[in-house]
Design a protein around this motif. Structure first.
Motif, PDB file in Angstrom:
ATOM      1  N   LEU A  77       0.830  -1.196   0.000  1.00 35.28           N
ATOM      2  CA  LEU A  77       0.000   0.000   0.000  1.00 35.28           C
ATOM      3  C   LEU A  77       0.871   1.254   0.000  1.00 35.28           C
ATOM      4  CD1 LEU A  77      -2.787  -0.933   2.563  1.00 35.28           C
ATOM      5  CD2 LEU A  77      -2.756  -1.271   0.087  1.00 35.28           C
ATOM      6  N   LYS A  78       2.007   1.164   0.675  1.00 34.14           N
ATOM      7  CA  LYS A  78       3.010   2.222   0.740  1.00 34.14           C
ATOM      8  C   LYS A  78       4.365   1.518   0.784  1.00 34.14           C
ATOM      9  CE  LYS A  78       2.462   5.720   3.468  1.00 34.14           C
ATOM     10  NZ  LYS A  78       2.323   6.490   4.729  1.00 34.14           N
ATOM     11  N   PRO A  79       5.470   2.250   0.662  1.00 40.37           N
ATOM     12  CA  PRO A  79       6.776   1.572   0.696  1.00 40.37           C
ATOM     13  C   PRO A  79       7.008   0.733   1.939  1.00 40.37           C
ATOM     14  CG  PRO A  79       7.033   3.807  -0.098  1.00 40.37           C
ATOM     15  CD  PRO A  79       5.612   3.691   0.346  1.00 40.37           C
ATOM     16  N   ASP A  80       6.334   1.043   3.047  1.00 40.56           N
ATOM     17  CA  ASP A  80       6.569   0.282   4.271  1.00 40.56           C
ATOM     18  C   ASP A  80       5.291  -0.289   4.878  1.00 40.56           C
ATOM     19  OD1 ASP A  80       5.564   2.725   4.962  1.00 40.56           O
ATOM     20  OD2 ASP A  80       6.892   3.049   6.662  1.00 40.56           O
ATOM     21  N   ILE A  81       4.218  -0.395   4.088  1.00 42.27           N
ATOM     22  CA  ILE A  81       2.983  -1.035   4.577  1.00 42.27           C
ATOM     23  C   ILE A  81       2.553  -2.095   3.574  1.00 42.27           C
ATOM     24  CG2 ILE A  81       0.575  -0.767   5.261  1.00 42.27           C
ATOM     25  CD1 ILE A  81       1.127   2.114   5.966  1.00 42.27           C
ATOM     26  N   LYS A  82       2.547  -3.346   4.010  1.00 38.27           N
ATOM     27  CA  LYS A  82       2.121  -4.446   3.152  1.00 38.27           C
ATOM     28  C   LYS A  82       0.802  -5.013   3.657  1.00 38.27           C
ATOM     29  CE  LYS A  82       3.893  -8.582   0.840  1.00 38.27           C
ATOM     30  NZ  LYS A  82       5.073  -9.476   0.679  1.00 38.27           N
ATOM     31  N   GLU A  83      -0.138  -5.153   2.753  1.00 37.83           N
ATOM     32  CA  GLU A  83      -1.466  -5.677   3.094  1.00 37.83           C
ATOM     33  C   GLU A  83      -1.524  -7.163   2.783  1.00 37.83           C
ATOM     34  OE1 GLU A  83      -5.571  -3.816   1.990  1.00 37.83           O
ATOM     35  OE2 GLU A  83      -5.058  -5.252   0.410  1.00 37.83           O
ATOM     36  N   PHE A  84      -2.020  -7.939   3.740  1.00 36.00           N
ATOM     37  CA  PHE A  84      -2.226  -9.370   3.569  1.00 36.00           C
ATOM     38  C   PHE A  84      -3.722  -9.654   3.659  1.00 36.00           C
ATOM     39  CE2 PHE A  84       2.052  -8.863   5.029  1.00 36.00           C
ATOM     40  CZ  PHE A  84       2.781  -9.887   4.433  1.00 36.00           C
ATOM     41  N   VAL A  85      -4.313 -10.181   2.592  1.00 33.21           N
ATOM     42  CA  VAL A  85      -5.734 -10.521   2.590  1.00 33.21           C
ATOM     43  C   VAL A  85      -5.859 -11.999   2.915  1.00 33.21           C
ATOM     44  CG1 VAL A  85      -7.880 -10.554   1.284  1.00 33.21           C
ATOM     45  CG2 VAL A  85      -6.185  -8.750   0.853  1.00 33.21           C
ATOM     46  N   MET A  86      -6.505 -12.308   4.033  1.00 38.50           N
ATOM     47  CA  MET A  86      -6.634 -13.683   4.478  1.00 38.50           C
ATOM     48  C   MET A  86      -7.761 -14.389   3.733  1.00 38.50           C
ATOM     49  SD  MET A  86      -4.159 -13.159   6.452  1.00 38.50           S
ATOM     50  CE  MET A  86      -3.910 -14.704   7.331  1.00 38.50           C
ATOM     51  N   GLU A  87      -7.817 -15.701   3.863  1.00 36.39           N
ATOM     52  CA  GLU A  87      -8.815 -16.489   3.132  1.00 36.39           C
ATOM     53  C   GLU A  87     -10.245 -16.067   3.439  1.00 36.39           C
ATOM     54  OE1 GLU A  87      -8.413 -18.599   0.776  1.00 36.39           O
ATOM     55  OE2 GLU A  87      -6.233 -18.801   0.815  1.00 36.39           O
ATOM     56  N   ASP A  88     -10.497 -15.605   4.651  1.00 40.64           N
ATOM     57  CA  ASP A  88     -11.856 -15.205   5.030  1.00 40.64           C
ATOM     58  C   ASP A  88     -12.127 -13.733   4.756  1.00 40.64           C
ATOM     59  OD1 ASP A  88     -10.293 -14.027   6.953  1.00 40.64           O
ATOM     60  OD2 ASP A  88     -11.174 -15.088   8.664  1.00 40.64           O
ATOM     61  N   GLY A  89     -11.190 -13.050   4.084  1.00 41.64           N
ATOM     62  CA  GLY A  89     -11.406 -11.655   3.725  1.00 41.64           C
ATOM     63  C   GLY A  89     -10.817 -10.648   4.683  1.00 41.64           C
ATOM     64  N   ARG A  90     -10.377 -11.094   5.864  1.00 46.01           N
ATOM     65  CA  ARG A  90      -9.736 -10.164   6.790  1.00 46.01           C
ATOM     66  C   ARG A  90      -8.449  -9.614   6.186  1.00 46.01           C
ATOM     67  NH1 ARG A  90      -7.484 -12.680  10.785  1.00 46.01           N
ATOM     68  NH2 ARG A  90      -7.773 -14.708   9.762  1.00 46.01           N
ATOM     69  N   LYS A  91      -8.124  -8.386   6.544  1.00 49.01           N
ATOM     70  CA  LYS A  91      -6.898  -7.773   6.067  1.00 49.01           C
ATOM     71  C   LYS A  91      -5.990  -7.435   7.253  1.00 49.01           C
ATOM     72  CE  LYS A  91      -9.031  -5.758   1.934  1.00 49.01           C
ATOM     73  NZ  LYS A  91      -9.365  -4.504   1.191  1.00 49.01           N
ATOM     74  N   LEU A  92      -4.741  -7.890   7.158  1.00 48.66           N
ATOM     75  CA  LEU A  92      -3.727  -7.598   8.160  1.00 48.66           C
ATOM     76  C   LEU A  92      -2.638  -6.761   7.502  1.00 48.66           C
ATOM     77  CD1 LEU A  92      -3.365 -11.144   9.805  1.00 48.66           C
ATOM     78  CD2 LEU A  92      -4.965  -9.314  10.394  1.00 48.66           C
ATOM     79  N   TYR A  93      -2.008  -5.878   8.289  1.00 52.38           N
ATOM     80  CA  TYR A  93      -1.042  -4.946   7.721  1.00 52.38           C
ATOM     81  C   TYR A  93       0.293  -5.051   8.449  1.00 52.38           C
ATOM     82  CZ  TYR A  93      -5.288  -3.089   5.682  1.00 52.38           C
ATOM     83  OH  TYR A  93      -6.466  -2.965   4.986  1.00 52.38           O
ATOM     84  N   LEU A  94       1.346  -5.376   7.689  1.00 51.81           N
ATOM     85  CA  LEU A  94       2.683  -5.512   8.258  1.00 51.81           C
ATOM     86  C   LEU A  94       3.501  -4.277   7.903  1.00 51.81           C
ATOM     87  CD1 LEU A  94       4.824  -7.335   9.672  1.00 51.81           C
ATOM     88  CD2 LEU A  94       5.435  -8.175   7.384  1.00 51.81           C
ATOM     89  N   LEU A  95       4.114  -3.669   8.911  1.00 53.56           N
ATOM     90  CA  LEU A  95       4.914  -2.464   8.711  1.00 53.56           C
ATOM     91  C   LEU A  95       6.396  -2.801   8.558  1.00 53.56           C
ATOM     92  CD1 LEU A  95       3.354   0.002  11.335  1.00 53.56           C
ATOM     93  CD2 LEU A  95       2.570  -0.551   9.024  1.00 53.56           C
ATOM     94  N   ALA A  96       7.048  -2.107   7.635  1.00 54.97           N
ATOM     95  CA  ALA A  96       8.511  -2.139   7.464  1.00 54.97           C
ATOM     96  C   ALA A  96       9.056  -3.554   7.278  1.00 54.97           C
ATOM     97  CB  ALA A  96       9.196  -1.449   8.639  1.00 54.97           C
TER      98      ALA A  96
END
Length: 417
Positions: free
Chosen positions: A314-333
């Motif tokens: 989403l940004k240089p240091d924010i990665k979005e992970f879409v889970m199988e059930d549609g939830r979204k988790l965000y990992l920084l850096a």
């Protein structure tokens, strides 16, 4: 002067940043003036593997003023500030590193620093010390000793010493009072949220923030989260620290319980797989994941990748992970230490690193002046007191001292009242 930096033309901007931090590092500037006169490191080569940013370059310049030839590289591929490295090279330091190095380039740059055949090493995470023991054994006879900056590195070095693998003395600068009481607590606490808020622009107040680990870094993160209005949950494996966290006013529970409530989770343990596997199944939609430990192993990225059906930056240091059930988790850096590897990460405030780097310079001087057996050594209490006094003086703070009668009273074991 040899160097390998991204763009030497960035030096003027880096110099301005260094001038700014020097204004806020009075203890190191005091030591620098002493070193200019004493030249304690004349004829000595010092190699460092630290986060390459303006405050660290000021450490290198202080050692250089003391007569040392200084070669520096970064201890994290994402924490280097390219204008600072350019300025360091322009100011007479051997600089190797740039932001975004590959893993191969990272170790190539450490080896380039070691090619200067150092007498003293200053490390953050112990990668350089470990590389010497594993691949650059020809340097062993010349190395007087090393100084280690962070908790993770101290853990590695103590394990090496216990296994009789360590071959030279190391000063555990991280274990000094003036390091962990201030750097780990106030520095990590503030810089973690400086970076998180700068990257995400989210409100901290009202959110449930899980802090994994309640060492000095965890205490700082929890304290700052609480001060910003968050509902703080702490996870721990140490019963005493867990009890302390509860009595400090935080809820304490297992990670599996905590992740169900987390709007944001910050790991600060120095260990591997703190959050992994099924932990991700129980997280709320929108949970933000960040790490302030030294290595990017605390949040298991492989497990997170396997459990997601799609990912995107989403940004240089924010990665979005879409889970199988549609939830979204965000990992920084990328799961690296967010306070430096984040897009807006600047590391600890200059006033904090003033004390930590003062301890580094004096620990290096102690190594040079004292022949130590192989081992991991805490810095002298007298050094902590000396740095504390210099800091208080710089802050224009006066404190009391014991009277002659009070000193005598404390020494007289026969008097009860």
């Amino acid at each position: 002067m040899s160097y390998n930096v991204k763009d030497i033309s960035l030096a003027p901007e880096g110099k301005r940043k260094i001038e700014w931090v020097q204004r806020h590092m009075p203890v190191l500037e005091h030591i620098k003036k002493e070193f200019q006169e004493e030249k304690p490191f004349e004829g000595i080569t010092i190699a460092s593997c630290l986060h390459l940013e303006p405050k660290t370059i000021n450490l290198g310049l202080t050692l250089h003023e003391g007569g040392a030839e200084v070669a520096m590289t970064g201890c994290n591929p994402l924490s280097t500030q390219d204008d600072a490295t350019a300025a360091g090279a322009a100011l007479g330091l051997h600089m190797y590193g740039w932001r975004g190095e590959t893993n191969e380039e990272y170790y190539e740059n450490i080896n380039k620093v070691l090619d200067h055949e150092p007498d003293i090493l200053i490390d953050d995470g112990a990668d350089m010390i470990f590389l010497v023991h594993r691949e650059r054994k020809e340097l062993m006879d010349k190395i007087i000793g090393a100084c280690e900056e962070t908790t993770t590195g101290i853990h590695r070095l103590k394990s090496m010493h216990q296994d009789k693998a360590l071959k030279f003395p190391v000063m555990a600068v991280n274990d000094s009072y003036m390091k962990y009481l201030f750097d780990n607590r106030y520095g990590t606490g503030q810089s973690t949220f400086d970076s998180i808020m700068g990257s995400t622009n989210v409100l901290i107040a009202g959110k449930t923030i899980v802090v994994c680990g309640y060492g000095w870094c965890g205490r700082g993160v929890a304290m700052r989260a609480d001060g910003l209005g968050a509902n703080v949950i702490v996870t721990e494996i140490d019963p005493i620290r867990a009890l302390e966290a509860r009595m400090d006013g935080y809820r304490v529970m297992t990670i599996r319980e905590a992740v169900k409530e987390a709007d944001m989770l910050v790991t600060v343990t120095g260990n591997v797989d703190v959050v992994s596997g099924d932990d991700f199944k129980y997280m709320k939609d929108g949970c933000i994941l960040a790490n302030s430990g030294h290595f990017n192993v605390e949040i298991n990225k492989e497990d997170l990748e396997k459990m997601s059906k799609s990912t995107k930056m989403l940004k240089p240091d924010i990665k979005e992970f879409v889970m199988e059930d549609g939830r979204k988790l965000y990992l920084l850096a990328d799961g690296r230490l967010v306070n430096l590897a984040g897009e807006r990460g600047q590391g600890h405030p200059a006033e904090i690193m003033d004390m930590s780097f003062a301890m580094q310079t004096l620990a290096a001087k102690y190594l040079l002046n004292n022949k130590l057996d192989v081992g991991v050594y805490k810095t002298l209490d007298e050094t902590d007191i000396h740095v504390a006094k210099l800091k208080l003086k710089a802050m224009d703070i006066n404190i009391d001292s014991l009277t002659t009668e009070q000193v005598a009273y404390l020494k007289n074991w026969e008097e009860g009242t």
